[in-house]
Write an enzyme that holds these catalytic residues in place. Sequence first.
Site, PDB file in Angstrom:
ATOM      1  N   SER A 117       0.841  -1.185   0.000  1.00 37.80           N
ATOM      2  CA  SER A 117       0.000   0.000   0.000  1.00 37.80           C
ATOM      3  C   SER A 117       0.885   1.247   0.000  1.00 37.80           C
ATOM      4  CB  SER A 117      -0.945  -0.038   1.202  1.00 37.80           C
ATOM      5  OG  SER A 117      -1.881   0.997   1.138  1.00 37.80           O
ATOM      6  N   TYR A 126      -4.279   7.885  -7.510  1.00 40.58           N
ATOM      7  CA  TYR A 126      -3.432   6.977  -6.728  1.00 40.58           C
ATOM      8  C   TYR A 126      -3.903   6.905  -5.278  1.00 40.58           C
ATOM      9  CZ  TYR A 126       0.929   4.843  -5.041  1.00 40.58           C
ATOM     10  OH  TYR A 126       1.864   3.999  -4.481  1.00 40.58           O
ATOM     11  N   LYS A 144      -5.228   3.330  -3.426  1.00 41.90           N
ATOM     12  CA  LYS A 144      -4.590   2.719  -2.258  1.00 41.90           C
ATOM     13  C   LYS A 144      -5.552   2.653  -1.074  1.00 41.90           C
ATOM     14  CE  LYS A 144      -0.638   1.702  -4.069  1.00 41.90           C
ATOM     15  NZ  LYS A 144      -0.212   0.305  -4.234  1.00 41.90           N
TER      16      LYS A 144
END
Length: 272
Positions: A154, A168, A172
């Site tokens: 992660s 992004y 995550k």
Amino acid sequence: MTTMQSAKTVLLTGGSAGLGLATLEILLQQGCNVVSMQRTETPELTALAAKYPGVLLISKGDVAVEEDNKAAVDVAMQSFGRLDALILNAGTLHPLGAVSSLSGPRLAELKSLFDVNFFALVAILAHAIPYLRTREGKDGLQEGEPAGRVVLVSSGAATGGTTGWAAYNASKAAMNSLGRTLGNEEKDIVTVSVRPGTPDTVMQQKIRELGAEHMSAADHARFTGLHERGELLPPHEPGGVLAGLALEAPAELSGQFVNWNDEKVLTMQRRA
């Protein structure tokens, strides 16, 4: 002497360079069988396969393609007869850009990012879980030890809000949510999401080169400063933690999001 059939088998994605390659090499040094899945085969990966013949197997494929994910799982089972852990490391930062910029063609780029950073996880997990959860054929598995483990690579972006990283950051966060759910659903599999810090990788290079156009000056300076001060991590440092978690993460960590250098996980770090 440990045979290939009795050694633990780990499937790792994104093993061609950087953090993935460092983790892969440590796993091999620990006596594991490894299936490495990635789109490209670098000279470094080829050299490792030659050094560990029959122990490191390269499964070329795109994690965004479900059939390629299934093929990598099949390689592990057909070659080694067992699957003990996944380290899901493949990921992409592109597209960079504020939320307001992600329309038209850029929205399609965001969807492509989610194909790699999130939907690929679901695809490979769906194929791998039946083999991870079984204890059958896993020589050396201790009583009470989890049957399988999943390590999700992660990022601090999962809980942060770095400007220009809308896609992004969201992917995550979705990864961590998936890990929490899997931890609740699969009691014989330990699932851990890991923030690997800021290792010195190609992704960091891209942030320095491309980030100024999309990130706030303060956020970009934070990353360039780490490089200028020599504070980026050698990839084998967090890589050793990823390897250690794949081999011995305890049940109490399942579903958690941990930092690579948290005291509770650093004790499991394997050294290169």
